[in-house]
Design a protein around this motif. Sequence first.
Motif, mmCIF file in Angstrom:
data_model
loop_
_atom_site.group_PDB
_atom_site.id
_atom_site.type_symbol
_atom_site.label_atom_id
_atom_site.label_comp_id
_atom_site.label_asym_id
_atom_site.label_seq_id
_atom_site.Cartn_x
_atom_site.Cartn_y
_atom_site.Cartn_z
ATOM 1 N N ILE A 15 0.834 -1.202 0.000
ATOM 2 C CA ILE A 15 0.000 0.000 0.000
ATOM 3 C C ILE A 15 0.868 1.250 0.000
ATOM 4 C CG2 ILE A 15 -1.602 1.360 1.405
ATOM 5 C CD1 ILE A 15 -2.873 -1.308 2.254
ATOM 6 N N LYS A 16 1.914 1.236 0.822
ATOM 7 C CA LYS A 16 2.805 2.393 0.921
ATOM 8 C C LYS A 16 3.503 2.667 -0.422
ATOM 9 C CE LYS A 16 6.488 3.800 4.006
ATOM 10 N NZ LYS A 16 7.280 3.284 5.110
ATOM 11 N N HIS A 17 4.048 1.639 -1.034
ATOM 12 C CA HIS A 17 4.707 1.821 -2.321
ATOM 13 C C HIS A 17 3.709 2.240 -3.392
ATOM 14 C CE1 HIS A 17 8.039 -0.423 -0.428
ATOM 15 N NE2 HIS A 17 8.772 0.321 -1.238
ATOM 16 N N GLY A 18 2.491 1.713 -3.318
ATOM 17 C CA GLY A 18 1.462 2.116 -4.266
ATOM 18 C C GLY A 18 1.126 3.589 -4.153
ATOM 19 N N ARG A 19 1.021 4.082 -2.917
ATOM 20 C CA ARG A 19 0.724 5.506 -2.717
ATOM 21 C C ARG A 19 1.858 6.374 -3.228
ATOM 22 N NH1 ARG A 19 -1.673 4.802 3.445
ATOM 23 N NH2 ARG A 19 -3.706 4.004 2.805
ATOM 24 N N ILE A 20 3.083 5.975 -2.959
ATOM 25 C CA ILE A 20 4.244 6.735 -3.431
ATOM 26 C C ILE A 20 4.275 6.747 -4.959
ATOM 27 C CG2 ILE A 20 6.770 6.726 -3.550
ATOM 28 C CD1 ILE A 20 6.660 5.596 -0.623
ATOM 29 N N CYS A 21 4.016 5.598 -5.575
ATOM 30 C CA CYS A 21 4.058 5.517 -7.038
ATOM 31 C C CYS A 21 2.923 6.293 -7.687
ATOM 32 C CB CYS A 21 4.032 4.057 -7.476
ATOM 33 S SG CYS A 21 5.576 3.207 -7.136
ATOM 34 N N GLN A 22 1.767 6.365 -7.027
ATOM 35 C CA GLN A 22 0.691 7.182 -7.568
ATOM 36 C C GLN A 22 1.111 8.650 -7.628
ATOM 37 O OE1 GLN A 22 -3.404 6.237 -6.078
ATOM 38 N NE2 GLN A 22 -2.371 4.503 -5.108
ATOM 39 N N LEU A 23 1.758 9.107 -6.566
ATOM 40 C CA LEU A 23 2.255 10.490 -6.556
ATOM 41 C C LEU A 23 3.367 10.686 -7.593
ATOM 42 C CD1 LEU A 23 2.366 11.138 -2.710
ATOM 43 C CD2 LEU A 23 0.805 12.168 -4.369
ATOM 44 N N ALA A 24 4.267 9.705 -7.695
ATOM 45 C CA ALA A 24 5.379 9.807 -8.640
ATOM 46 C C ALA A 24 4.878 9.838 -10.084
ATOM 47 C CB ALA A 24 6.349 8.637 -8.445
ATOM 48 N N PHE A 25 3.934 8.959 -10.401
ATOM 49 C CA PHE A 25 3.404 8.907 -11.765
ATOM 50 C C PHE A 25 2.711 10.222 -12.115
ATOM 51 C CE2 PHE A 25 0.266 7.971 -14.995
ATOM 52 C CZ PHE A 25 1.008 7.247 -15.913
ATOM 53 N N LEU A 26 1.871 10.682 -11.217
ATOM 54 C CA LEU A 26 1.153 11.936 -11.466
ATOM 55 C C LEU A 26 2.132 13.101 -11.603
ATOM 56 C CD1 LEU A 26 -1.617 13.270 -11.731
ATOM 57 C CD2 LEU A 26 -1.569 13.641 -9.274
ATOM 58 N N GLY A 27 3.129 13.166 -10.723
ATOM 59 C CA GLY A 27 4.132 14.228 -10.796
ATOM 60 C C GLY A 27 4.908 14.191 -12.100
ATOM 61 N N ASN A 28 5.248 12.999 -12.548
ATOM 62 C CA ASN A 28 5.992 12.848 -13.792
ATOM 63 C C ASN A 28 5.170 13.344 -14.975
ATOM 64 O OD1 ASN A 28 7.331 11.624 -16.141
ATOM 65 N ND2 ASN A 28 8.510 10.497 -14.623
ATOM 66 N N ILE A 29 3.918 12.922 -15.047
ATOM 67 C CA ILE A 29 3.051 13.319 -16.164
ATOM 68 C C ILE A 29 2.794 14.836 -16.142
ATOM 69 C CG2 ILE A 29 0.709 13.096 -17.090
ATOM 70 C CD1 ILE A 29 2.454 10.688 -17.679
ATOM 71 N N ILE A 30 2.545 15.384 -14.961
ATOM 72 C CA ILE A 30 2.227 16.821 -14.860
ATOM 73 C C ILE A 30 3.427 17.678 -15.273
ATOM 74 C CG2 ILE A 30 1.693 18.639 -13.200
ATOM 75 C CD1 ILE A 30 -0.674 17.175 -12.796
ATOM 76 N N THR A 31 4.618 17.343 -14.781
ATOM 77 C CA THR A 31 5.775 18.171 -15.135
ATOM 78 C C THR A 31 6.137 18.008 -16.603
ATOM 79 O OG1 THR A 31 7.296 16.459 -14.336
ATOM 80 C CG2 THR A 31 6.750 18.249 -12.823
#
Length: 151
Positions: A15-31
């Motif tokens: 769950i923890k890694h999933g939450r981190i990856c959700q933020l990472a993926f979104l951050g990558n796409i947005i930037t």
Amino acid sequence: DADQERFDRLRYVEIKHGRICQLAFLGNIITRAGIHLPGNIDTAGDSFDSYPNGFGALFGPDAIPQDGRLQILFFIGFLELFVMKDVTGQGEFVGDFRNGFIDFGWDKFDEETKLKKRAIELNNGRAAMMGILGLMVHEKLGGELPIVGPM
């Protein structure tokens, strides 16, 4: 050995890694879409969009300076040690970090809805882990992706 304690630990990590990856993926796409925080990242006047996306922000000639990377590392450590954990011991399930403070209506859901929402979060986290891994691999391979653009 497979016991409930080991399963709960592995589920917590997933769950923890999933939450981190959700933020990472979104951050990558947005930037990569060109959306950055306004203003300057430091007192020297460097703007947030003056740094490259992805790995280039951490490694390479135009990377964030060492002091900036250390600030990021210490902030993550602070969150890990003091914020993102079940402080009160009242967590309803593994990964419940509400700590009697943030609810967003969770207690109003019936048990079936709670299980469904937890399963959705778990599956979204799994998808995000694969998504960010794919973005990182494609960044190293180079080329261009639909929606994301040049890597």
